[in-house]
Design a protein around this motif. Sequence first.
Motif, short mmCIF file in Angstrom:
data_model
loop_
_atom_site.label_atom_id
_atom_site.label_comp_id
_atom_site.label_asym_id
_atom_site.label_seq_id
_atom_site.Cartn_x
_atom_site.Cartn_y
_atom_site.Cartn_z
N GLY A 21 1.11 -1.49 0.32
CA GLY A 21 -0.39 0.07 0.58
C GLY A 21 0.96 1.59 0.08
O GLY A 21 0.47 2.59 0.27
N LYS A 22 2.10 1.26 -0.50
CA LYS A 22 2.76 2.63 -0.88
C LYS A 22 2.53 3.34 -1.68
O LYS A 22 2.08 4.64 -0.86
CB LYS A 22 4.15 1.85 -1.51
CG LYS A 22 5.16 0.88 -1.12
CD LYS A 22 6.37 1.44 -1.27
CE LYS A 22 5.69 0.06 -3.27
NZ LYS A 22 5.82 -0.33 -3.64
N LYS A 28 -2.46 9.67 0.80
CA LYS A 28 -2.89 10.18 2.22
C LYS A 28 -1.72 10.94 2.84
O LYS A 28 -2.44 12.07 3.34
CB LYS A 28 -3.46 9.03 3.45
CG LYS A 28 -4.82 8.97 2.35
CD LYS A 28 -4.67 7.33 3.49
CE LYS A 28 -6.48 6.74 3.06
NZ LYS A 28 -6.43 5.16 3.79
N LEU A 29 -1.02 10.94 2.00
CA LEU A 29 0.30 11.54 2.89
C LEU A 29 0.66 13.24 2.23
O LEU A 29 0.76 13.87 3.37
CB LEU A 29 1.91 10.85 3.33
CG LEU A 29 2.95 11.62 4.03
CD1 LEU A 29 2.49 11.33 5.42
CD2 LEU A 29 3.32 10.02 3.55
N LEU A 33 0.75 16.35 4.71
CA LEU A 33 2.41 17.28 4.12
C LEU A 33 2.43 18.53 3.84
O LEU A 33 2.93 19.59 4.11
CB LEU A 33 3.46 16.82 4.26
CG LEU A 33 3.73 14.68 4.34
CD1 LEU A 33 4.81 14.41 3.38
CD2 LEU A 33 4.06 15.35 5.48
N GLY A 34 1.31 18.69 2.80
CA GLY A 34 1.23 19.81 1.85
C GLY A 34 0.30 20.85 3.44
O GLY A 34 0.53 22.06 2.66
N ALA A 35 -0.28 20.23 4.02
CA ALA A 35 -1.21 21.29 4.54
C ALA A 35 -0.68 21.52 5.52
O ALA A 35 -0.78 22.89 6.59
CB ALA A 35 -2.17 20.43 4.83
N ASP A 162 -3.15 5.25 9.97
CA ASP A 162 -3.27 6.16 10.28
C ASP A 162 -2.07 7.73 9.85
O ASP A 162 -0.86 7.21 10.20
CB ASP A 162 -2.09 5.85 11.89
CG ASP A 162 -3.28 7.34 12.70
OD1 ASP A 162 -4.10 8.28 12.20
OD2 ASP A 162 -2.83 7.37 13.44
N SER A 163 -3.23 7.55 8.66
CA SER A 163 -2.18 8.45 7.66
C SER A 163 -1.65 9.89 8.59
O SER A 163 -0.93 10.19 8.84
CB SER A 163 -2.64 8.30 6.54
OG SER A 163 -3.92 9.23 6.83
N GLU A 164 -1.99 9.85 9.27
CA GLU A 164 -1.90 12.00 10.19
C GLU A 164 -0.95 11.21 10.91
O GLU A 164 0.38 12.13 10.80
CB GLU A 164 -3.49 11.73 10.53
CG GLU A 164 -2.99 13.61 12.37
CD GLU A 164 -2.62 14.75 10.99
OE1 GLU A 164 -1.99 15.17 11.45
OE2 GLU A 164 -2.45 14.87 9.46
N ALA A 165 -1.12 10.50 11.65
CA ALA A 165 0.43 10.14 12.53
C ALA A 165 2.09 9.73 11.83
O ALA A 165 2.58 10.20 12.08
CB ALA A 165 0.15 9.05 13.80
#
Length: 197
Positions: A21-22, A28-29, A33-35, A162-165
């Motif tokens: 799932g790279k 999602k990542l 990161l842009g944010a 958990d893409s936010e973590a």
Amino acid sequence: MENELTAPFPILGIAAWSGTGKTTLLEKLLPRLGAYGLSVAVIKHAHHSFDVDQPGKDSYKLRSAGAAPILVASRQRFALMQETPDQGEPDLAQLIAMMAPHDPDLVIVEGFKAWPIPKLVLYRDGIGDAAILTGRWVEAVALSAPPPIDLAASVAQLDLDDSEAVAQWVVTWLSAKNDTMSSKNTSSKHMSSKQQW
């Protein structure tokens, strides 16, 4: 032991076995990161022949006729295509050098597992050899289950789903990496000025 591949910006490898799932995680990542205000470039290794051009288009005809390289540009994007028929595996150092004019905050490298760059390793239980979780360049692992092998104490453990973590870890890692790069640059400049005396 190989020295870390260096660049004027931090480089982080994303390594995983196929099917982990790279790309899903990166989709999602990258917005996260842009944010955080980061400009992130990506270098992706392809294991097969691929083409960004279409047969029948003028650019395809010109490339087929021998243009090397060919740059196609519009108001919305440009693509530089270069045939490399006699090349073995792509040279990551050359690809990273091509990113320099864009001055990204971070370059994420997907694939290129063997290259000496800091890595975030993704591992989904039951997919591939767990030995990918070990090695000198592994800085963090994102797992779908408890690690199947013992990990080095210095390796951060994250939840693969958990893409936010994961994004927060990347931001923290990037900040530390920038601090290290700044202190090395300051130290090098200091040494250079001492050598001039």
